[in-house]
Design an enzyme around this catalytic site. Structure first.
Site, PDB file in Angstrom:
ATOM      1  N   GLY A   1       0.801  -1.192  -0.116  1.00 43.07           N
ATOM      2  CA  GLY A   1       0.073  -0.044   0.185  1.00 43.07           C
ATOM      3  C   GLY A   1       1.028   1.225   0.097  1.00 43.07           C
ATOM      4  O   GLY A   1       1.940   1.515   0.611  1.00 43.07           O
TER       5      GLY A   1
ATOM      6  N   ARG B   1       1.070  -5.085  -5.811  1.00 39.63           N
ATOM      7  CA  ARG B   1       1.137  -6.175  -4.887  1.00 39.63           C
ATOM      8  C   ARG B   1       1.637  -7.201  -6.032  1.00 39.63           C
ATOM      9  O   ARG B   1       1.111  -7.259  -7.057  1.00 39.63           O
ATOM     10  CB  ARG B   1       0.092  -6.447  -4.131  1.00 39.63           C
ATOM     11  CG  ARG B   1      -0.288  -5.430  -2.802  1.00 39.63           C
ATOM     12  CD  ARG B   1      -1.210  -5.832  -1.914  1.00 39.63           C
ATOM     13  NE  ARG B   1      -1.160  -5.019  -0.747  1.00 39.63           N
ATOM     14  CZ  ARG B   1      -1.852  -3.901  -0.685  1.00 39.63           C
ATOM     15  NH1 ARG B   1      -2.989  -3.810  -1.382  1.00 39.63           N
ATOM     16  NH2 ARG B   1      -1.828  -3.010   0.517  1.00 39.63           N
TER      17      ARG B   1
ATOM     18  N   ASP C   1       5.525  -4.853   6.153  1.00 36.86           N
ATOM     19  CA  ASP C   1       6.179  -6.339   6.402  1.00 36.86           C
ATOM     20  C   ASP C   1       6.510  -7.393   5.208  1.00 36.86           C
ATOM     21  O   ASP C   1       7.293  -7.834   5.047  1.00 36.86           O
ATOM     22  CB  ASP C   1       5.269  -6.936   7.549  1.00 36.86           C
ATOM     23  CG  ASP C   1       5.890  -6.503   8.906  1.00 36.86           C
ATOM     24  OD1 ASP C   1       6.826  -6.195   9.140  1.00 36.86           O
ATOM     25  OD2 ASP C   1       4.873  -6.780   9.935  1.00 36.86           O
TER      26      ASP C   1
ATOM     27  N   THR D   1       4.287   2.536   5.612  1.00 34.82           N
ATOM     28  CA  THR D   1       2.931   2.220   5.652  1.00 34.82           C
ATOM     29  C   THR D   1       2.089   3.032   6.791  1.00 34.82           C
ATOM     30  O   THR D   1       2.708   3.337   7.779  1.00 34.82           O
ATOM     31  CB  THR D   1       2.847   0.736   6.270  1.00 34.82           C
ATOM     32  OG1 THR D   1       1.295   0.474   6.642  1.00 34.82           O
ATOM     33  CG2 THR D   1       3.384   0.216   7.513  1.00 34.82           C
TER      34      THR D   1
ATOM     35  N   ASP E   1      -0.316   2.090   8.402  1.00 34.09           N
ATOM     36  CA  ASP E   1      -0.836   1.423   9.431  1.00 34.09           C
ATOM     37  C   ASP E   1       0.076   1.416  10.834  1.00 34.09           C
ATOM     38  O   ASP E   1      -0.528   0.810  11.850  1.00 34.09           O
ATOM     39  CB  ASP E   1      -1.184  -0.210   8.990  1.00 34.09           C
ATOM     40  CG  ASP E   1      -1.904  -0.061   8.018  1.00 34.09           C
ATOM     41  OD1 ASP E   1      -2.697   0.659   7.587  1.00 34.09           O
ATOM     42  OD2 ASP E   1      -1.686  -1.208   7.078  1.00 34.09           O
TER      43      ASP E   1
ATOM     44  N   ASP F   1       2.166  -0.682  11.654  1.00 36.17           N
ATOM     45  CA  ASP F   1       2.028  -2.163  12.262  1.00 36.17           C
ATOM     46  C   ASP F   1       3.550  -2.875  12.084  1.00 36.17           C
ATOM     47  O   ASP F   1       3.420  -3.887  11.983  1.00 36.17           O
ATOM     48  CB  ASP F   1       1.030  -2.810  11.714  1.00 36.17           C
ATOM     49  CG  ASP F   1       1.148  -2.887  10.160  1.00 36.17           C
ATOM     50  OD1 ASP F   1       1.933  -2.259   9.528  1.00 36.17           O
ATOM     51  OD2 ASP F   1       0.338  -3.775   9.787  1.00 36.17           O
TER      52      ASP F   1
ATOM     53  N   ARG G   1      -5.687  -2.122   8.682  1.00 43.27           N
ATOM     54  CA  ARG G   1      -5.584  -3.582   8.344  1.00 43.27           C
ATOM     55  C   ARG G   1      -6.031  -4.197   9.740  1.00 43.27           C
ATOM     56  O   ARG G   1      -7.073  -4.078  10.283  1.00 43.27           O
ATOM     57  CB  ARG G   1      -4.412  -3.969   7.916  1.00 43.27           C
ATOM     58  CG  ARG G   1      -4.621  -5.310   7.190  1.00 43.27           C
ATOM     59  CD  ARG G   1      -2.976  -5.763   6.703  1.00 43.27           C
ATOM     60  NE  ARG G   1      -2.432  -4.963   5.622  1.00 43.27           N
ATOM     61  CZ  ARG G   1      -2.271  -5.160   4.378  1.00 43.27           C
ATOM     62  NH1 ARG G   1      -3.123  -6.298   4.162  1.00 43.27           N
ATOM     63  NH2 ARG G   1      -1.882  -4.322   3.457  1.00 43.27           N
TER      64      ARG G   1
ATOM     65  N   GLN H   1      -7.607   8.327   3.407  1.00 39.95           N
ATOM     66  CA  GLN H   1      -6.601   8.397   4.457  1.00 39.95           C
ATOM     67  C   GLN H   1      -5.147   8.036   3.703  1.00 39.95           C
ATOM     68  O   GLN H   1      -4.240   8.274   4.485  1.00 39.95           O
ATOM     69  CB  GLN H   1      -6.874   7.083   5.437  1.00 39.95           C
ATOM     70  CG  GLN H   1      -8.138   7.555   6.277  1.00 39.95           C
ATOM     71  CD  GLN H   1      -8.610   6.053   7.047  1.00 39.95           C
ATOM     72  OE1 GLN H   1      -8.364   5.861   8.019  1.00 39.95           O
ATOM     73  NE2 GLN H   1      -9.482   5.224   6.120  1.00 39.95           N
TER      74      GLN H   1
HETATM   75  P1  ADP Z   1       3.193  -4.517   2.834  1.00 33.59           P
HETATM   76  O1  ADP Z   1       4.345  -4.414   2.169  1.00 33.59           O
HETATM   77  O2  ADP Z   1       2.568  -3.207   2.964  1.00 33.59           O
HETATM   78  O3  ADP Z   1       2.861  -5.398   3.870  1.00 33.59           O
HETATM   79  P2  ADP Z   1       2.110  -6.777   1.301  1.00 33.59           P
HETATM   80  O4  ADP Z   1       1.897  -7.819   2.417  1.00 33.59           O
HETATM   81  O5  ADP Z   1       0.850  -6.573   0.346  1.00 33.59           O
HETATM   82  O6  ADP Z   1       2.274  -5.256   1.586  1.00 33.59           O
HETATM   83  O7  ADP Z   1       3.280  -7.086   0.463  1.00 33.59           O
HETATM   84  C1  ADP Z   1       3.769  -6.403  -0.510  1.00 33.59           C
HETATM   85  C2  ADP Z   1       4.173  -7.411  -1.798  1.00 33.59           C
HETATM   86  O8  ADP Z   1       5.540  -8.062  -1.133  1.00 33.59           O
HETATM   87  C3  ADP Z   1       3.682  -8.566  -2.021  1.00 33.59           C
HETATM   88  O9  ADP Z   1       2.549  -8.348  -3.073  1.00 33.59           O
HETATM   89  C4  ADP Z   1       4.504  -9.397  -2.653  1.00 33.59           C
HETATM   90  O10 ADP Z   1       4.938  -9.065  -3.995  1.00 33.59           O
HETATM   91  C5  ADP Z   1       5.847  -9.307  -1.581  1.00 33.59           C
HETATM   92  N1  ADP Z   1       5.949 -10.443  -0.324  1.00 33.59           N
HETATM   93  C6  ADP Z   1       5.022 -10.358   0.548  1.00 33.59           C
HETATM   94  N2  ADP Z   1       5.178 -11.306   1.128  1.00 33.59           N
HETATM   95  C7  ADP Z   1       6.258 -12.287   0.640  1.00 33.59           C
HETATM   96  C8  ADP Z   1       6.974 -13.370   0.871  1.00 33.59           C
HETATM   97  N3  ADP Z   1       6.672 -14.412   1.851  1.00 33.59           N
HETATM   98  N4  ADP Z   1       8.052 -13.692  -0.080  1.00 33.59           N
HETATM   99  C9  ADP Z   1       8.364 -12.850  -1.039  1.00 33.59           C
HETATM  100  N5  ADP Z   1       7.628 -11.869  -1.508  1.00 33.59           N
HETATM  101  C10 ADP Z   1       6.695 -11.439  -0.600  1.00 33.59           C
HETATM  102  O1  F6P Z   2      -1.511  -1.261   4.583  1.00 37.97           O
HETATM  103  C1  F6P Z   2      -2.411   0.093   4.125  1.00 37.97           C
HETATM  104  C2  F6P Z   2      -3.705  -0.311   4.146  1.00 37.97           C
HETATM  105  O2  F6P Z   2      -4.315   1.131   3.486  1.00 37.97           O
HETATM  106  C3  F6P Z   2      -4.547  -0.909   5.078  1.00 37.97           C
HETATM  107  O3  F6P Z   2      -4.858   0.053   6.095  1.00 37.97           O
HETATM  108  C4  F6P Z   2      -5.710  -1.465   4.525  1.00 37.97           C
HETATM  109  O4  F6P Z   2      -6.181  -2.695   5.112  1.00 37.97           O
HETATM  110  C5  F6P Z   2      -5.100  -1.888   3.093  1.00 37.97           C
HETATM  111  O5  F6P Z   2      -3.926  -1.145   3.000  1.00 37.97           O
HETATM  112  C6  F6P Z   2      -6.065  -1.761   2.035  1.00 37.97           C
HETATM  113  O6  F6P Z   2      -5.461  -2.196   0.810  1.00 37.97           O
HETATM  114  P1  F6P Z   2      -6.114  -1.780  -0.521  1.00 37.97           P
HETATM  115  O7  F6P Z   2      -5.484  -0.576  -1.078  1.00 37.97           O
HETATM  116  O8  F6P Z   2      -5.454  -2.778  -1.472  1.00 37.97           O
HETATM  117  O9  F6P Z   2      -7.476  -1.857  -0.699  1.00 37.97           O
END
Ligand code: ADP
Ligand code: F6P
Length: 324
Positions: free
Chosen positions: A15, A76, A107, A129, A131, A133, A175, A256
């Site tokens: 995000g 993503r 994360d 992020t 969040d 978090d 989230r 937001q």
């Molecule tokens: P954020 O970084 O905000 O936590 P996501 O959890 O959607 O967002 O992760 C973003 C991208 O990071 C995913 O779409 C994927 O490409 C990569 N990613 C997430 N988890 C893994 C993993 N276990 N191994 C490799 N790439 C990952």
């Molecule tokens: O991680 C940032 C965030 O805005 C969260 O607060 C929310 O749950 C999620 O991303 C929404 O994701 P998307 O933009 O895919 O709807």
């Protein structure tokens, strides 16, 4: 100085968050100050696999420190979760001469960075992020802007809520984390705050609180509901039926995530971005930049991902005491 670092790639992933542009700008200009080349990898890991890679110069990041979103775009990417996708990503980096990558995201994005490091690319994560978090750090880029944006929106809902003597449930993002909700709860003086970490789903107690407040003469009842609790619309219907007080749900949603970053987000992002490049030049890899106990530090990615974070119970108790 690490002579092995010659070309640094930078990407934003997951995000978007206000301040990501400031972080990219800091990476680019710090890397150039070290004499490195910089490549922007567009659309996160998805753009890496599609080779959407551009050259970045000091001027490429002019006029972006004040802009929300991320000018590198973000995405993503399911393919990057696979071993095959990760190997391909590392090969594409080598093909473009990229020996190191700064990953700005949450994360999930750091998991990707760890995999890229395992395939021989130096990586440093920067926490971005709204969040808040990410356990290893007390601050994540975007949180301050998101809280201020939500706070201003909630103030507006409060005006109309008072005029109509209504109860309002306002759902904020986060989230599975309740940080935005808790901060807005205090900043907006909400009567109730529902947090995924602490809410016991005792709706009867919530209803009793609304009725008691109305009897005491309160003109509105603001409930900040975290996305992780959710179900604001159905909750509003149940509350209206049980209390006889008109109740409306407002889901703030993606507003937001946008907007010009606050000074705090611009500064934190600038320092963290520069720190990431310093870390690479100091020979570090597979690390995450963090702001902990008032200092900028870095952690091993695996160690950082294993950390746990809790909402501050004192902050929550203050919110409850002040909501009288
Ligand atoms: P954020 O970084 O905000 O936590 P996501 O959890 O959607 O967002 O992760 C973003 C991208 O990071 C995913 O779409 C994927 O490409 C990569 N990613 C997430 N988890 C893994 C993993 N276990 N191994 C490799 N790439 C990952
Ligand atoms: O991680 C940032 C965030 O805005 C969260 O607060 C929310 O749950 C999620 O991303 C929404 O994701 P998307 O933009 O895919 O709807």
């Amino acid at each position: 100085m690490n002579d092995g670092v010659k070309t640094i790639g930078v990407l934003t992933s997951g995000g978007d968050a206000p301040g990501m542009n400031a972080a990219v700008r800091a990476v680019v200009r710090t890397a150039i100050a070290y004499g490195c080349q910089v490549k922007g990898i567009q659309k996160g890991y998805s753009g890496l696999l599609e080779e959407e890679i551009i050259d970045l110069y000091a001027g490429s990041v002019s006029d972006i420190i004040n802009r929300g979103g991320t000018f590198l775009y973000t995405a993503r990417c399911e393919e990057f979760r696979t071993e095959e996708g990760q190997r391909k990503g590392a090969e594409i980096c080598r093909k473009h001469g990229i020996d190191s990558v700064v990953v700005i995201g949450g994360d999930g994005s750091f998991q990707g960075a760890r995999k890229l490091a395992a395939h021989g690319i130096n990586t440093i994560g920067v926490p971005g992020t709204i969040d808040l978090d990410i356990a290893c750090t007390d601050y994540t880029i975007g949180f301050d802007t998101a809280v201020n944006t939500a706070m201003e929106a909630i103030d507006k809902v409060r005006d109309t809520s008072t005029s109509h003597e209504r109860c309002s449930i306002i759902e904020v993002m986060g989230r599975n984390a309740g940080y935005i909700a808790l901060w807005c709860g205090i900043a907006n003086g909400a009567e109730d705050i529902l947090l995924p970490e602490l809410y016991n789903y005792d709706e009867e107690a919530l209803i009793d609180h609304i009725i008691a407040n109305r009897r005491r003469g309160k003109k509105h009842h603001i409930i900040i509901n975290a996305e992780g609790v959710g179900h604001s619309t159905s909750m509003a219907k149940r509350i209206e039926a049980a209390t006889g007080i008109e109740t409306r749900a407002t889901i703030l949603g993606h507003l937001q995530r946008g907007g010009s970053p606050t000074a705090k987000d611009r500064v934190m992002a600038s320092v963290m971005g520069a720190y990431a490049v310093d870390a690479l030049m100091g020979g570090k890899s597979n690390r995450v930049v963090a702001y902990k106990d008032g200092k900028y530090v870095d952690y091993d990615i695996e160690e950082a991902l294993a950390m746990q974070k809790e909402l501050d119970p004192f902050q929550y108790s203050v919110a409850k005491i002040l909501a009288r």
